[in-house]
Design an enzyme around this catalytic site. Structure first.
Site, PDB file in Angstrom:
ATOM      1  N   GLU A 174       0.996  -1.100  -0.078  1.00 34.45           N
ATOM      2  CA  GLU A 174      -0.089   0.161  -0.029  1.00 34.45           C
ATOM      3  C   GLU A 174       0.759   1.467   0.059  1.00 34.45           C
ATOM      4  O   GLU A 174       0.435   2.068  -0.550  1.00 34.45           O
ATOM      5  CB  GLU A 174      -0.895   0.175   1.201  1.00 34.45           C
TER       6      GLU A 174
ATOM      7  N   GLU B 265      -4.010  -9.918   3.549  1.00 34.11           N
ATOM      8  CA  GLU B 265      -5.112  -9.490   4.876  1.00 34.11           C
ATOM      9  C   GLU B 265      -6.006 -10.380   5.260  1.00 34.11           C
ATOM     10  O   GLU B 265      -6.589 -10.699   6.304  1.00 34.11           O
ATOM     11  CB  GLU B 265      -5.463  -7.980   4.585  1.00 34.11           C
TER      12      GLU B 265
END
Length: 698
Positions: free
Chosen positions: A139, A159
């Site tokens: 990210e 995740e």
């Protein structure tokens, strides 16, 4: 594979720009500027071997970005100074025990602001990525204007394995850059991809070698490199009507892998993209609330618990493996696959059997496995070279570890040991892969019983990570320590258990499978029994599992355990013995309870109008597992409740989102478990009697 990648990366000399001053203002970062006026921000988390993002790291990152802004360099390179990789993701420690979604959202908002700050810098920015770039790390890279990957880098969003979706702006930035059919698939599965694939998806702009980093950085920053841009398809897929259609298809795919009530994260991600995929700003904002809501769910908290159970079991393995050459005796399903796995993990393996055919079969299975898990053809060839067929059993003389995997017959094993022991080198370890014979019985004929241990692998070896490391009273402590380190070195998770019938996992699984046989005797549809277990969250029902394991093996283990535990176990129905006598053994013979084709059980769907799964059915199957786990703790077979939960998850696939059979009991409430077991005992018999261990269980 990870340990090998780490070793290879350990020797890497990284191009990190000019030498930073020793006394910089930051704890986790170093900031320098090169002759071209380009700033290099090096991430080097203090006191850690890998970079992870914690709140204090993010605060310092923000301060460094503010300083860069005032200095107005010609460009900015963000790079990790750790040989292990770029950034391994968020610091998962900060997720544990989160219970208030508003608090989580406040913290996530602060972290978002830092990543937005990076994206908003009014100067060219580039991330140079080697090794692992996962989750929050990816990210951060997505917020840079360009990304350079070093050959061998790995990218992914894991995740979902923690019951979450990306939470640092990744859902919005990734789907805006890469075609959502591909970017969403990566976030929904948690799979990683290599640098070449990342380049073909448009996730990175170029792939280069370490020695060309400076040139690549200049090309990117000074506009000489054609940047990856989202194509027409990616832009079209983010349009409202198309999103609706794609989201529907994604939901039906997700439902095949995991039901929404147990695993909400994939569905939350699809909802988020379907609602906001057309607007980056709206999606960035909505992502924060969605992430915070997921973080406090029991699923996420239990999967985060499982993450730490795995870390704990890895630590229990210790380091300093001394085993370089493994000799495996018995090339059947288990022995052959253990040999193939060890050779794939870099060890030299000699594989002995009375006949040539099983050895050939084991080599063929190993080649198929390597084709799936090893990326480079030359590495596949090297792994196969390390797997040495050994009809004469000469490998015994040089082996550091000998693993015996012959059929479960005491006399046969003792005969094998008698021929082995005089030829073993001093200091070598003798391990048995027995699942049912106590080590006390096996050691009686040995001259040096102190070097006998159990190494009990689970089937399929390549998928189930657990290995039970079984000790007996006469063991040498050094031998046990080396056995644990060996398990860690082959990328498996060890559980130390004392020798006792069934050890932990088989002893806990047997009542689950035998209770299913009793239910069959009561004329319950076998598909309904399997559906009850699957509804609880087991990877497959007990009837299908019995077919997978082999009905002959289930029968042997059941009989062996009943000699010790008697009426604590459900009775074995006579028809099961007849089935085995007829040779209907399950998957391996093509017919057991189900008919098997191409490795899959053929199941017709349950009739719409018939009986349905009840809570009582689920309790009858799963509560005896928790009961046995408490008994094993009370008896000292295993000394750590967390390790018991880890073992059941990594050795049997026990519903991970429930955090293990003991954690499930804790969550449901010990009083409730005990009173439910008492009620079942009154109705169905003493086998459900709650173990005395519940009195002291916390």
């Amino acid at each position: 594979m990870d340990s090998k990648i780490m070793t290879a990366l350990g020797d890497r000399v990284l191009t990190l720009g000019p030498q930073p001053a020793a006394d910089g203002p930051y704890k986790h970062f170093k900031l320098t500027r090169d002759a071209d006026g380009v700033a290099w921000l090096l991430f080097d988390r203090d006191g850690a071997s890998a970079n992870t993002l914690s709140s204090d790291v993010m605060e310092e990152f923000d301060a460094a970005l503010a300083a860069i802004e005032t200095e107005r360099p010609a460009g900015l390179v963000i790079r990790s100074a750790k040989p292990s990789g770029f950034i391994a993701g968020a610091d998962v420690n900060e997720f544990r025990g989160a219970a208030d979604p508003e608090m989580v959202e406040t913290r996530i908002r602060a972290a978002h602001a830092v990543v937005d700050h990076l994206e908003a810098l009014k100067l060219p920015t580039v991330a140079v990525i080697h090794g692992f770039c996962l989750g929050g790390g990816l990210e951060v890279a997505l917020a840079c204007q360009a990304r350079i990957a070093i050959d061998g880098a790995r990218f992914g969003f894991p995740e979902v394995m923690l019951g979450l979706h990306p939470g640092l702006g990744g859902t919005a930035r990734f789907t805006a850059l890469v075609n959502p059919t591909q970017s969403m698939a990566l976030m929904l599965t948690g799979r990683t991809i290599d640098a070449r694939r990342a380049k073909s998806l448009g996730l990175v702009d170029t792939v280069t070698q370490e020695r060309h980093v400076r040139g690549a950085v200049k090309d990117v920053l000074f506009g000489r490199l054609k940047r990856a841009k989202p194509g027409l398809l990616a832009r079209a897929a983010n349009l409202g009507p198309v999103r609706g259609l794609l989201a529907k298809r994604m939901r039906s795919e997700a439902a095949k892998a995991a039901p929404r009530e147990h695993y909400p994260a994939p569905y939350a991600l699809i909802d988020l993209w379907e609602a906001h995929g057309g607007s980056k700003a709206a999606m960035l904002k909505a992502e924060q609330a969605s992430f915070a809501k997921l973080m406090v769910t029991p699923t996420a908290q239990n999967l985060i618990r499982v993450f730490f159970l795995r870390e704990q079991m890895k630590k229990a393995a210790g380091s300093g493996n001394t085993v370089k050459h493994v000799h495996v005796i018995g090339a059947g399903a288990m022995g052959g696959d253990i040999a193939g796995w060890c050779a794939g993990q870099g060890l030299r393996v000699s594989l002995a059997d009375m006949k040539a055919a099983p050895i050939a079969g084991a080599v063929k299975r190993a080649a198929e496995l390597y084709g799936k898990i090893i990326r480079k053809p030359t590495d596949v060839r090297d792994a196969l070279d390390r797997l040495i067929p050994d009809m004469d059993g000469e490998g015994v003389r040089n082996a550091d570890l000998i693993i015996e995997a012959v059929p479960e017959k005491l006399e046969l094993k003792q005969k094998v040991y008698a021929g082995l022991e005089p030829r073993m080198k001093p200091g070598a370890i003798l391990a048995t892969n027995t699942s049912s014979i106590p080590l006390q019985d096996l050691r009686t004929t040995l001259a040096r019983p102190e070097r006998l241990v159990g190494l009990h692998f689970f089937n399929p070896v390549s998928r189930l990570q657990l290995v039970e490391v079984v000790s007996h009273d006469g063991n040498d402590a050094r031998v046990l320590k080396e056995a644990l380190a060996f398990v860690g070195a082959i990328d498996r998770l060890p559980l130390a258990v004392k020798s006792s019938p069934g050890f932990l996992v088989n002893r806990a699984l047997t009542p689950y499978m035998l209770e299913a046989m009793v239910m069959l005797d009561e004329k319950t549809d076998q598909r309904l029994i399997d559906a009850a277990a699957e509804q609880f969250g087991m990877p497959m029902g007990p009837i299908e599992l019995a077919d997978q394991v082999g009905l002959d093996i289930c029968l042997d283990v059941g009989d062996m355990l009943r000699t010790k535990f008697g009426d604590l176990l459900p009775p074995t129905p006579a028809w099961l013995r007849e089935k085995v006598a007829k040779g209907e053994l399950g998957r391996k013979t093509g017919k057991g309870f189900y008919t098997w084709k191409d490795g899959k059980a053929e199941k017709a769907p349950l009739p719409e109008t018939g009986p349905r799964v009840t809570d009582q059915m689920i309790d009858r199957l799963v509560l005896p597992m928790s009961n046995v786990c408490v008994a094993a703790l009370r008896e000292g077979i295993v000394d750590d409740a967390d390790a018991v939960d880890g073992a059941m998850i990594f050795g049997t696939g026990y519903a991970p989102f429930r955090g293990g059979p003991l954690n499930y009991a804790r969550t449901r409430g010990v009083e409730n478990i005990v009173s439910t077991l008492r009620a079942l005992a009154e109705r169905f018999g003493e086998r459900f009697a709650p173990d005395p261990g519940w009195d002291n269980f916390k």
